[in-house]
Structure formats: C-alpha cells, structure tokens
Design a protein around this motif. Structure first.
Motif, PDB file in Angstrom:
ATOM      1  N   GLU A 220     -13.515  -5.606  14.209  1.00  0.00           N
ATOM      2  CA  GLU A 220     -14.771  -5.374  13.516  1.00  0.00           C
ATOM      3  C   GLU A 220     -15.818  -6.400  13.925  1.00  0.00           C
ATOM      4  OE1 GLU A 220     -11.491  -4.750  10.307  1.00  0.00           O
ATOM      5  OE2 GLU A 220     -11.899  -6.094  11.988  1.00  0.00           O
ATOM      6  N   SER A 221     -17.070  -6.007  13.799  1.00  0.00           N
ATOM      7  CA  SER A 221     -18.178  -6.917  14.008  1.00  0.00           C
ATOM      8  C   SER A 221     -19.376  -6.419  13.212  1.00  0.00           C
ATOM      9  CB  SER A 221     -18.534  -7.042  15.493  1.00  0.00           C
ATOM     10  OG  SER A 221     -18.942  -5.792  16.018  1.00  0.00           O
TER      11      SER A 221
ATOM     12  N   GLY B  84     -20.822  -8.028  10.464  1.00  0.00           N
ATOM     13  CA  GLY B  84     -20.978  -8.588   9.138  1.00  0.00           C
ATOM     14  C   GLY B  84     -21.935  -9.757   9.143  1.00  0.00           C
TER      15      GLY B  84
ATOM     16  N   LEU C 293     -21.931  -2.128  10.457  1.00  0.00           N
ATOM     17  CA  LEU C 293     -20.673  -2.660  10.942  1.00  0.00           C
ATOM     18  C   LEU C 293     -20.153  -1.797  12.077  1.00  0.00           C
ATOM     19  CD1 LEU C 293     -18.836  -3.447   7.582  1.00  0.00           C
ATOM     20  CD2 LEU C 293     -20.484  -4.849   8.847  1.00  0.00           C
TER      21      LEU C 293
ATOM     22  N   CYS D  14     -16.665  -1.122  14.728  1.00  0.00           N
ATOM     23  CA  CYS D  14     -15.242  -1.319  14.942  1.00  0.00           C
ATOM     24  C   CYS D  14     -14.885  -0.773  16.306  1.00  0.00           C
ATOM     25  CB  CYS D  14     -14.435  -0.618  13.851  1.00  0.00           C
ATOM     26  SG  CYS D  14     -12.649  -0.659  14.089  1.00  0.00           S
TER      27      CYS D  14
ATOM     28  N   ARG E 184     -12.554  -2.358   1.876  1.00  0.00           N
ATOM     29  CA  ARG E 184     -13.137  -3.665   1.612  1.00  0.00           C
ATOM     30  C   ARG E 184     -12.351  -4.383   0.532  1.00  0.00           C
ATOM     31  NH1 ARG E 184     -18.935  -1.907  -1.173  1.00  0.00           N
ATOM     32  NH2 ARG E 184     -18.081  -1.095  -3.148  1.00  0.00           N
TER      33      ARG E 184
ATOM     34  N   VAL F 157     -14.999  -8.631   2.210  1.00  0.00           N
ATOM     35  CA  VAL F 157     -14.546  -8.529   3.587  1.00  0.00           C
ATOM     36  C   VAL F 157     -14.295  -7.060   3.871  1.00  0.00           C
ATOM     37  CG1 VAL F 157     -12.782  -9.165   5.261  1.00  0.00           C
ATOM     38  CG2 VAL F 157     -13.522 -10.822   3.545  1.00  0.00           C
TER      39      VAL F 157
ATOM     40  N   TYR G  10     -12.846  -4.070   6.287  1.00  0.00           N
ATOM     41  CA  TYR G  10     -11.787  -3.851   7.253  1.00  0.00           C
ATOM     42  C   TYR G  10     -11.869  -2.449   7.842  1.00  0.00           C
ATOM     43  CZ  TYR G  10      -9.592  -7.926   5.092  1.00  0.00           C
ATOM     44  OH  TYR G  10      -9.317  -9.186   4.598  1.00  0.00           O
TER      45      TYR G  10
ATOM     46  N   GLN H  15      -9.248  -7.163  11.737  1.00  0.00           N
ATOM     47  CA  GLN H  15      -9.138  -8.497  11.149  1.00  0.00           C
ATOM     48  C   GLN H  15     -10.102  -8.721   9.992  1.00  0.00           C
ATOM     49  OE1 GLN H  15     -11.020  -7.849  13.728  1.00  0.00           O
ATOM     50  NE2 GLN H  15     -12.893  -9.039  13.407  1.00  0.00           N
TER      51      GLN H  15
ATOM     52  N   THR I  65     -14.433  -8.311   8.592  1.00  0.00           N
ATOM     53  CA  THR I  65     -15.705  -8.979   8.808  1.00  0.00           C
ATOM     54  C   THR I  65     -16.393  -9.161   7.458  1.00  0.00           C
ATOM     55  OG1 THR I  65     -17.779  -8.927  10.095  1.00  0.00           O
ATOM     56  CG2 THR I  65     -16.979  -6.820   9.250  1.00  0.00           C
ATOM     57  N   GLN I  66     -16.931 -10.347   7.236  1.00  0.00           N
ATOM     58  CA  GLN I  66     -17.503 -10.694   5.942  1.00  0.00           C
ATOM     59  C   GLN I  66     -18.909 -10.132   5.793  1.00  0.00           C
ATOM     60  OE1 GLN I  66     -16.168 -12.728   3.236  1.00  0.00           O
ATOM     61  NE2 GLN I  66     -17.974 -11.795   2.241  1.00  0.00           N
TER      62      GLN I  66
END
Length: 123
Positions: free
Chosen positions: A6-7, A9, A20, A22, A38, A93, A95, A115, A117-118
């Motif tokens: 993921e990216s 956040g 977001l 993935c 989440r 977070v 997912y 993993q 992303t916040q």
C-alpha cells in the motif's frame, strides 16, 4: 506467492481527500477479489470496501458509502481507494487485501494482506 504494498497514506484535514494505492505482485491478479480494511487504534480490523475481479461489482461499509470509491486496473495490477469528505473517525491504518471470492472477502476471508498505510484525519 502474492505480495501487496500500500501507499498514499498521510495526514489530511477533515473534509479533505486522499487516494490510497495497492500494488499487487504475483500470479493472476484479475482472478482475485480485492478489498480494503482498516484498523483504528485500540480497535479491530474492519471491512471498508471490496471489488470483484473486474471492478464491475463493488461493496462498501455503511460508514464510508458515498465517500469512498474502490477501483482497480487489471492492466497495471493496481487497486485504489479514493477517499473524500474524510472525517476524524476515518483515522486508521488501511490495509489492502485479496481474496478468492467477492462475498468471502467482504466477510473478511482474506488470502493476503498488505503491510498497511497510516491515514490520519485532523479536525
């Protein structure tokens, strides 16, 4: 084996938007339902959104309906979550997940997890 990353956040003010992403690596991306879950601090991991193999069928948690949109690009092995009108209670977070069945994934039957992303939404 499947890997999800993921990216996207970050920090955003209430009412703002965030997307977001993935990235899926492995065999046969288009054979999987893809979804987002989440987990807020001190709480369990909960369902957010899911898309079937083509992205033509989607489902959302009641808490995000009308605000979040899940989509996928099977030519790029990518799945996205566009989040708008963000609220502080969306802080969690997030997912990415894949599953064999659309309905099963909505119910939490996850084959692989990213993993996380916040996402933090300030008031």
């Amino acid at each position: 084996q499947v890997q999800l990353v993921e990216s996207g956040g970050g920090l955003v003010q209430a009412g703002g938007s965030l997307r977001l992403s993935c990235a899926f690596s492995g065999r046969a991306f288009s054979s999987y339902a893809m979804g987002w879950f989440r987990q807020a601090p001190g709480k369990g991991r909960t369902f957010v959104a899911v898309a079937n193999w083509s992205g033509g069928s989607t489902a959302y948690a009641d808490s995000v309906k009308g605000r979040f949109t899940i989509s996928r690009d099977n030519t790029k092995n990518m799945v996205y979550l566009q989040m708008s009108s963000l609220k502080p209670e969306d802080t969690a977070v997030y997912y990415c997940a894949c599953g064999i069945e659309f309905v099963g994934l909505k119910l939490g039957r996850v084959r692989s997890w990213g993993q996380g992303t916040q996402v933090t939404v300030s008031s």
